[in-house]
Enzyme design. Sequence first.
Site, short mmCIF file in Angstrom:
data_model
loop_
_atom_site.label_atom_id
_atom_site.label_comp_id
_atom_site.label_asym_id
_atom_site.label_seq_id
_atom_site.Cartn_x
_atom_site.Cartn_y
_atom_site.Cartn_z
CG ASP A 1 -116.30 -78.71 -3.70
OD1 ASP A 1 -116.96 -78.09 -2.85
OD2 ASP A 1 -115.64 -79.74 -3.45
C1 SPV Z 1 -116.55 -84.17 -1.75
O1 SPV Z 1 -116.99 -85.18 -2.29
O2 SPV Z 1 -117.06 -83.05 -1.90
C2 SPV Z 1 -115.37 -84.24 -0.89
C3 SPV Z 1 -114.33 -85.22 -1.19
O3 SPV Z 1 -115.25 -83.42 0.00
S1 SPV Z 1 -113.19 -84.45 -2.25
O4 SPV Z 1 -113.86 -84.03 -3.46
O5 SPV Z 1 -112.17 -85.43 -2.50
O6 SPV Z 1 -112.63 -83.29 -1.54
MG MG Z 2 -116.47 -81.75 -0.27
#
Ligand code: SPV
Ligand code: MG
Length: 286
Positions: A56
């Site tokens: 991510d």
């Molecule tokens: C997501 O679910 O992508 C979020 C929340 O942004 S976190 O993973 O806690 O950043």
């Molecule tokens: Mg996120």
Amino acid sequence: MSTRRYPSFRASLARNGLARLAGAHDALGAVLAQEAGFQAIWSSSLEVSAARCLPDASILSMTEYLEAAARMQKALDIPVVADCDTGYGGNMNVAHMVHEFEAAGITAVCLEDKRFPKLNSFAAGDQSLLDTAEFARKITVAKASQSSEEFFVIARTEALISGLGVEEALSRCHAYADAGADAILIHSKQPTKDQILDFLAGWNGRLPVVVVPTTYPDWHIDDIRAAGVSIVIYANQGLRATVTSLRSTFRSIYEQGQSTSLEEYIASVGEIFALQRMADWQKLDA
Ligand code: SPV
Ligand code: MG
């Protein structure tokens, strides 16, 4: 030809007072969360990227995140709130993103004040933020780019994630409210909710507050409501449950050489057909 009316997140929030969101990355997971009673679905950047075994970290494109959110929205009667990271670049990217997500029937988005490319909040690495004024400008641009009054923009501060403290988080959220945000999201990676409670004690309630209780999972919904929170996101529990379930299922089948012992624990093919609305589709051929 009639166009489909998409469910509005703003209207859902007004109806429910407190909205509980479940994170998802595809229509199947989103429909199961809807079935459980959630008021909306969080199209999670963590989930959407993890579903492709990618970090991510702003690797996927805006179009790929949009496709994921739109696929979920098409299968749902509840709204999707799209996690749009930093808006995929600068102010022009934010404007384009709002045009595209809104045109695809998404009625709420969330933008965060990290620098592009951003890294997931729980990952070790650069969690640095844009200047407050620079991110406030992104919020102003997002609001100016929407075509329907319904469209809802959540401004998320990562001040606590980047170690800047509650005062900085509060001052940023006031600036984002001044810029036109519809709600603010305060994220923390502390193992308790204390930082969030400090934030809430200093917040004057001028906009709804969103929380993401991932690292403080024991915060009960009744207490979250009593603390004055309006939107709660269970961002990745579904993804983590899927990993655990698939891992043990596949291991068991491989090690045992058959799947009999699993049958009572896994969904029947009939349940899958129901999720596919197979009967409705077959009526078309009747
Ligand atoms: C997501 O679910 O992508 C979020 C929340 O942004 S976190 O993973 O806690 O950043
Ligand atoms: Mg996120």
